[in-house]
Write a protein that holds these residues in place. Structure first.
Motif, PDB file in Angstrom:
ATOM      1  N   LYS A 107       0.850  -1.190   0.000  1.00  0.00           N
ATOM      2  CA  LYS A 107       0.000   0.000   0.000  1.00  0.00           C
ATOM      3  C   LYS A 107       0.882   1.236   0.000  1.00  0.00           C
ATOM      4  CE  LYS A 107      -4.111  -1.895   2.152  1.00  0.00           C
ATOM      5  NZ  LYS A 107      -5.124  -1.713   3.167  1.00  0.00           N
ATOM      6  N   THR A 108       0.401   2.285  -0.665  1.00  0.00           N
ATOM      7  CA  THR A 108       1.175   3.518  -0.721  1.00  0.00           C
ATOM      8  C   THR A 108       1.186   4.196   0.644  1.00  0.00           C
ATOM      9  OG1 THR A 108      -0.765   4.728  -1.510  1.00  0.00           O
ATOM     10  CG2 THR A 108       0.751   3.891  -3.178  1.00  0.00           C
ATOM     11  N   LEU A 109       2.314   4.834   0.931  1.00  0.00           N
ATOM     12  CA  LEU A 109       2.520   5.542   2.192  1.00  0.00           C
ATOM     13  C   LEU A 109       2.959   6.966   1.896  1.00  0.00           C
ATOM     14  CD1 LEU A 109       4.674   2.847   4.068  1.00  0.00           C
ATOM     15  CD2 LEU A 109       2.244   3.330   4.429  1.00  0.00           C
ATOM     16  N   PRO A 110       2.859   7.852   2.896  1.00  0.00           N
ATOM     17  CA  PRO A 110       3.400   9.207   2.715  1.00  0.00           C
ATOM     18  C   PRO A 110       4.922   9.131   2.514  1.00  0.00           C
ATOM     19  CG  PRO A 110       2.029   9.082   4.683  1.00  0.00           C
ATOM     20  CD  PRO A 110       2.206   7.687   4.184  1.00  0.00           C
ATOM     21  N   LYS A 111       5.486  10.073   1.773  1.00  0.00           N
ATOM     22  CA  LYS A 111       6.915  10.062   1.459  1.00  0.00           C
ATOM     23  C   LYS A 111       7.801  10.022   2.703  1.00  0.00           C
ATOM     24  CE  LYS A 111       6.743  12.114  -3.078  1.00  0.00           C
ATOM     25  NZ  LYS A 111       7.241  13.150  -3.956  1.00  0.00           N
ATOM     26  N   TYR A 112       7.371  10.648   3.789  1.00  0.00           N
ATOM     27  CA  TYR A 112       8.230  10.660   4.983  1.00  0.00           C
ATOM     28  C   TYR A 112       8.448   9.262   5.549  1.00  0.00           C
ATOM     29  CZ  TYR A 112       3.938  10.496   7.812  1.00  0.00           C
ATOM     30  OH  TYR A 112       2.739  10.143   8.375  1.00  0.00           O
ATOM     31  N   GLU A 113       7.580   8.307   5.218  1.00  0.00           N
ATOM     32  CA  GLU A 113       7.762   6.934   5.692  1.00  0.00           C
ATOM     33  C   GLU A 113       8.959   6.254   5.017  1.00  0.00           C
ATOM     34  OE1 GLU A 113       6.521   5.311   8.115  1.00  0.00           O
ATOM     35  OE2 GLU A 113       4.780   6.494   8.647  1.00  0.00           O
ATOM     36  N   CYS A 114       9.458   6.828   3.942  1.00  0.00           N
ATOM     37  CA  CYS A 114      10.630   6.265   3.270  1.00  0.00           C
ATOM     38  C   CYS A 114      11.920   6.955   3.698  1.00  0.00           C
ATOM     39  CB  CYS A 114      10.465   6.346   1.750  1.00  0.00           C
ATOM     40  SG  CYS A 114       9.328   5.086   1.120  1.00  0.00           S
ATOM     41  N   SER A 115      11.841   7.803   4.710  1.00  0.00           N
ATOM     42  CA  SER A 115      13.048   8.427   5.244  1.00  0.00           C
ATOM     43  C   SER A 115      13.781   7.416   6.128  1.00  0.00           C
ATOM     44  CB  SER A 115      12.694   9.680   6.045  1.00  0.00           C
ATOM     45  OG  SER A 115      12.004   9.319   7.219  1.00  0.00           O
ATOM     46  N   ASP A 116      14.885   7.821   6.699  1.00  0.00           N
ATOM     47  CA  ASP A 116      15.689   6.934   7.542  1.00  0.00           C
ATOM     48  C   ASP A 116      14.913   6.375   8.720  1.00  0.00           C
ATOM     49  OD1 ASP A 116      17.888   7.269   5.917  1.00  0.00           O
ATOM     50  OD2 ASP A 116      18.698   8.921   7.093  1.00  0.00           O
ATOM     51  N   ASN A 117      13.969   7.124   9.246  1.00  0.00           N
ATOM     52  CA  ASN A 117      13.217   6.692  10.423  1.00  0.00           C
ATOM     53  C   ASN A 117      11.914   5.966  10.085  1.00  0.00           C
ATOM     54  OD1 ASN A 117      15.164   7.893  12.037  1.00  0.00           O
ATOM     55  ND2 ASN A 117      14.101   9.855  12.021  1.00  0.00           N
ATOM     56  N   GLY A 118      11.554   5.930   8.824  1.00  0.00           N
ATOM     57  CA  GLY A 118      10.283   5.319   8.427  1.00  0.00           C
ATOM     58  C   GLY A 118      10.419   3.845   8.107  1.00  0.00           C
TER      59      GLY A 118
END
Length: 99
Positions: free
Chosen positions: A44-55
């Protein structure tokens, strides 16, 4: 006189056609595949911030989104061709997900 007018029209059409091809070549050769942030388990698609180092998200390249889920692309960017001028689009993906 019509011969001169027809010749001028043809040469203008060739110049405009050539400019169009140049524009297509320049824009599509450098294009990147679509990049989306997804949940690696559910796809499922997630907000872009979820693909940061902490996501907890992963990037998914290419493919399509239907009902909030991605398919037809890959989590491996190099496995997805951007489909530029003269290229092709790969629809393989690494891993599987339920439908």
């Amino acid at each position: 006189m019509t011969t001169s007018r027809q010749r001028k029209f043809r040469s203008s059409a060739v110049v405009l056609g050539g400019m169009g091809m140049l524009a297509v070549t320049l824009t599509s050769c450098g294009s990147e595949p679509d990049k989306r942030c997804i949940d690696p388990v559910t796809y499922k698609t997630l907000p872009k911030y979820e693909c940061s180092d902490n996501g907890h998200g992963h990037y998914y390249y290419g493919g399509t989104v239907r009902n909030g889920r991605v398919s037809g692309g890959s989590t491996n960017k190099s496995a997805v061709d951007s489909g530029g001028f003269g290229g092709h689009h790969s629809s393989s993906h690494s891993g599987s997900h339920g439908g």
